[in-house]
Write a protein that holds these residues in place. Structure first.
Motif, PDB file in Angstrom:
ATOM      1  N   ARG A  15     115.253 -24.631  -0.913  1.00 22.71           N
ATOM      2  CA  ARG A  15     114.753 -23.332  -1.366  1.00 22.71           C
ATOM      3  C   ARG A  15     114.087 -23.449  -2.733  1.00 22.71           C
ATOM      4  NH1 ARG A  15     116.419 -19.103   2.015  1.00 22.71           N
ATOM      5  NH2 ARG A  15     114.858 -17.979   0.792  1.00 22.71           N
ATOM      6  N   MET A  16     114.669 -24.245  -3.616  1.00 23.01           N
ATOM      7  CA  MET A  16     114.062 -24.423  -4.936  1.00 23.01           C
ATOM      8  C   MET A  16     112.704 -25.108  -4.842  1.00 23.01           C
ATOM      9  SD  MET A  16     117.384 -25.750  -7.072  1.00 23.01           S
ATOM     10  CE  MET A  16     118.939 -24.859  -7.048  1.00 23.01           C
ATOM     11  N   LEU A  17     112.643 -26.196  -4.075  1.00 21.35           N
ATOM     12  CA  LEU A  17     111.400 -26.959  -3.985  1.00 21.35           C
ATOM     13  C   LEU A  17     110.311 -26.162  -3.269  1.00 21.35           C
ATOM     14  CD1 LEU A  17     112.839 -30.506  -3.182  1.00 21.35           C
ATOM     15  CD2 LEU A  17     112.101 -29.594  -5.377  1.00 21.35           C
ATOM     16  N   SER A  18     110.678 -25.430  -2.229  1.00 20.38           N
ATOM     17  CA  SER A  18     109.677 -24.626  -1.528  1.00 20.38           C
ATOM     18  C   SER A  18     109.158 -23.499  -2.426  1.00 20.38           C
ATOM     19  CB  SER A  18     110.262 -24.055  -0.235  1.00 20.38           C
ATOM     20  OG  SER A  18     111.339 -23.161  -0.514  1.00 20.38           O
ATOM     21  N   LEU A  19     110.035 -22.939  -3.265  1.00 21.96           N
ATOM     22  CA  LEU A  19     109.600 -21.900  -4.199  1.00 21.96           C
ATOM     23  C   LEU A  19     108.621 -22.479  -5.213  1.00 21.96           C
ATOM     24  CD1 LEU A  19     109.763 -19.061  -5.365  1.00 21.96           C
ATOM     25  CD2 LEU A  19     111.819 -19.754  -6.618  1.00 21.96           C
ATOM     26  N   ALA A  20     108.941 -23.679  -5.755  1.00 23.56           N
ATOM     27  CA  ALA A  20     108.027 -24.325  -6.701  1.00 23.56           C
ATOM     28  C   ALA A  20     106.694 -24.652  -6.036  1.00 23.56           C
ATOM     29  CB  ALA A  20     108.669 -25.599  -7.254  1.00 23.56           C
ATOM     30  N   GLU A  21     106.738 -25.016  -4.757  1.00 23.39           N
ATOM     31  CA  GLU A  21     105.501 -25.314  -4.036  1.00 23.39           C
ATOM     32  C   GLU A  21     104.651 -24.062  -3.871  1.00 23.39           C
ATOM     33  OE1 GLU A  21     104.096 -27.351   0.202  1.00 23.39           O
ATOM     34  OE2 GLU A  21     106.216 -27.318  -0.380  1.00 23.39           O
TER      35      GLU A  21
END
Length: 742
Positions: A416-422
């Motif tokens: 969830r964190m990485l997809s949000l940053a993406e």
């Protein structure tokens, strides 16, 4: 004979002997040149007096020869050439030169330090010089030069001088690891102070709490720290009904690809690398079988999409599972290879899946992973300062099933964190500190090295705790764990008081050695014809000793620690539980005092409004841990108010007035301001007495008739610049002290 001072004798070296002979020759040559020049002067005078003609000498050499044959000429020529003064000067110069060359050589042994403890000059970049008011909301303002928590450094030469150390933001972002044995104090002395600072500064703390509900070790009370500073608190608790948010993971599945992504949360790619070679094929087929069951459930009613249903399908046995898929041919086609594999392999995959999903069939877990009224938008949570408290009691997560749910939550939150940053196309705007207490409970995490690098690039820091290195080495291997630490760990904290003999030996060797030259002098008497000759000798021996030995490490008290910070020598520190008072040396006691005051006010409000449940929660809050011994009382860390420090504080205070738009009445006209009146500013943004007096002494402020003023000419930003205007302040001008004009 041996000692540590200077040696009074050393045998003359061949080089010094050669230099002595050369000096003698130079002195003799100098004396000869001086004598010859005096002779030439005498000869010239004698020739002028007629002695050349008398001796019938045609050249100087013949004159000298014939003059030596004549007694009168010889006597006159030699008179005054070398007097007593010249001879005395020659002897003195010769003696001084020889004394310098042949004097007893004094020898000082070299001290070659291969390692040393950090001193005050080394730690200067790590010293926290901001006060509490500047630390609060520092992360939200985007100006945290320091972050995290190290401890208090004490000057060995002046125990009263103490400095509060924190890593620089760059170092804090490169992850950290803490080693401490059972009861070593890593929770109360390292993690809890760090999380308390997150609450004050405005970071996001993701806490994986394996100590819940132990009141002495758990992080439940840390929720109130974030609430006191107005931060959000999000609880994820799959082990208690009615507590925490709901995460309907399976309801989001729309196809086999998404189902496989969910299966990889429990069985990550390359998980087999950390397993026994015989189990690799079972794990691979268990992953595919799990993805197939999830996909099959997604084709049915929404209320059946939870992990307990997955467990019940897997628990049907080989034939039951095959029949279940026969009724769902669309899902069966996706995992046909697994359904038709060897009977032994298929049975092993089912057994592995049943074992790992056992914990998901709890009623509380079903509630957590089902849709309901407590669903929240995790994207919003990950963009708002606060605490994400993931409750994972160790009593539940021991064994294969516990590691499965740990891996699930880690990878789910990471995703969830990485997809949000993406989606944002940049690192996350609010820094996230990830706290893994008892990191070894996760078991093998595939691609840990790459995952840590990826998290760091997204403004996410991981802080791990281990009882000892052997836990990590048993999981990742010696070389694998060493590569992970070398590439991704910026700060290593060790609390050696609880170390075993082997751990203490390893860290004693790792912290390095000190190399010191020892010396000894020997004398030997040798008989000679005229007496006894004494021969003296000097022997030099290099010895190496540990910077800190095993016994010293194991004798370190609870609260004493060693920080190995990248780019710095090892630092000896003391840590303090956040609940300790400032009078005992705790530099962040103000956070606990702030939270305590908030709790009292909140309790009063809860009682007045009839919020009995909230009032009961506050009244029954667990007391702070008492098993940690208090260090001896000591004054608070002091910061020397040098002119540079005072000027920096003055600039920061004025910028605060500008940022918070605190009105500052000014006497005069725009562009020709005589002075600023600070009565209201000092009420809205008060200064401590020492800082206020320092401002007065250096002329930044002036006190007259009960009022404090800023005089523009004394402003450290320059005579011609109106300081508050340059900082963007909201300044209320007035032509006279009594009348105001906008």
């Amino acid at each position: 004979m041996s000692g540590s001072g200077k040696v009074a004798f050393k045998r003359l070296s061949p080089v010094r002997r050669a230099l002595g002979i050369l000096w003698i020759l130079l002195c003799v040559a100098g004396l000869g040149a001086f004598t010859f020049s005096r002779l030439e002067s005498q000869r010239a005078q004698l020739e002028q007096a007629g002695w050349g003609a008398y001796l019938k000498a045609t050249n100087p050499a013949e004159f000298y020869w014939r003059c030596q044959q004549d007694a009168g000429c010889s006597r006159i020529l030699g008179s005054g050439v070398l007097d007593n003064t010249s001879v005395t000067v020659f002897v003195v110069v010769l003696a001084l030169g020889l004394a310098g060359l042949f004097r007893p050589e004094r020898y000082t042994p070299r001290r070659t330090l291969s390692q040393r403890w950090a001193n005050e000059r080394d730690i200067a970049p790590l010293v926290e010089r901001r006060g509490p008011r500047e630390i609060i909301d520092a992360a939200l303002r985007g100006d945290p030069p320091l972050s995290g928590y190290l401890g208090v450094w004490t000057d060995p030469a002046n125990p009263r001088r103490r400095l509060f150390l924190r890593p620089t933001k760059r170092l804090n972002d490169v992850h950290s690891i803490t080693y401490a044995g059972t009861g070593g104090g890593k929770t109360v002395g390292s993690f809890r102070p760090r999380i308390a600072l997150d609450a004050a500064e405005g970071n996001i703390a993701v806490v994986l709490d394996t100590k819940y509900p132990n009141p002495n070790d758990s992080y439940v009370d840390m929720r109130d720290y974030f609430r006191a500073f107005g931060r959000q608190v999000t609880v994820i608790n799959p082990f208690e009904l009615g507590d925490g948010i709901q995460i309907p993971v399976l309801t989001e599945v729309k196809g086999y690809g998404q189902a496989l992504d969910v299966a990889r949360l429990i069985y990550p790619p390359d998980l087999e690398a950390g397993e026994d070679p015989g189990a690799k094929v079972y794990i691979s087929n268990a992953r595919l079988l799990l993805a197939g069951i999830i996909y099959g459930l997604s084709l049915g009613p929404r209320e059946a999409r939870n992990f307990r249903e997955v467990y019940q399908v897997a628990n049907l046995g080989m034939e039951g599972v095959r029949q279940w898929f026969n009724g769902r041919p669309q899902a069966a086609d996706e995992i046909r290879s697994t359904l038709e594999t060897d009977k032994k392999i298929f049975s092993g995959a089912i057994n592995r899946l049943v074992e790992d999903l056992t914990i998901f069939r709890l009623e509380s877990a079903v509630e957590t992973f089902s849709p309901g009224p407590r669903e929240v938008d995790l994207s919003r949570v990950l963009l708002t300062p606060g605490m994400i408290h993931l409750v994972l009691p160790e009593s539940y997560i021991r064994g294969s099933s516990g590691r499965a749910i740990l891996r699930f939550f880690k990878r789910y939150l990471d995703g969830r964190m990485l997809s949000l940053a993406e989606r944002l196309t940049r690192p996350l705007p609010v820094h996230i500190n990830y706290y893994y207490d008892e990191f070894a409970l996760f078991g093998f995490l595939p691609n840990l090295n790459d995952d840590l690098a990826t998290l760091r690039s997204r403004n996410i820091s991981l802080h791990m705790a281990l009882q000892n290195r052997s836990q990590a080495i048993n999981i990742y291997g010696e070389h694998g764990w060493a590569a992970t630490v070398d590439n991704n760990i910026g700060t290593t904290v060790i609390l050696p008081g609880s170390f075993t003999q082997n751990d203490a030996k390893y860290w004693s060797e790792t912290l390095g050695e000190v190399s010191i030259e020892q010396y000894s002098i020997g004398e030997t008497q040798v008989p000679e014809a005229l007496g006894k000759k004494i021969n003296r000798s000097l022997n030099v021996k290099e010895e190496r000793t540990a910077l800190i030995n095993i016994d010293e490490l194991q004798r370190m008290e609870l609260g004493e620690l060693i920080a190995v910070v990248r780019g710095f020598p090892p630092i000896r520190l003391r840590s303090y539980p956040v609940e300790f008072p400032a009078s005992q040396g705790n530099p962040i006691a103000w956070i606990y005092e702030y939270v305590s005051a908030w709790k009292k006010a909140h309790l009063r409000e809860a009682l007045q409004n009839g919020w009995l449940e909230e009032a009961w929660r506050l009244l029954s809050a667990a007391p702070p841990p008492e098993e940690v011994q208090a260090p001896p009382p000591a004054p608070e860390p002091e910061v020397e108010l040098t002119p540079e420090v005072v000027q920096q504080r003055f600039s920061e205070w004025m910028e605060r007035l500008a940022r918070e738009q605190i009105g500052v009445p000014a006497e005069g006209h725009p562009g020709r301001v005589r002075r600023y009146i600070l009565s209201r500013a000092l009420e809205m943004a008060p200064l401590d007495e020492a800082t206020l007096q320092a401002f007065l002494q250096l002329g930044y402020l002036r006190y007259r008739r009960g009022l404090y003023y800023i005089v523009p000419e004394k402003c450290p930003w320059g005579r011609s610049r109106l300081a508050l205007w340059e900082a963007g302040a909201y300044v209320q001008y007035r032509s006279t002290p009594e009348g105001a004009a906008s």
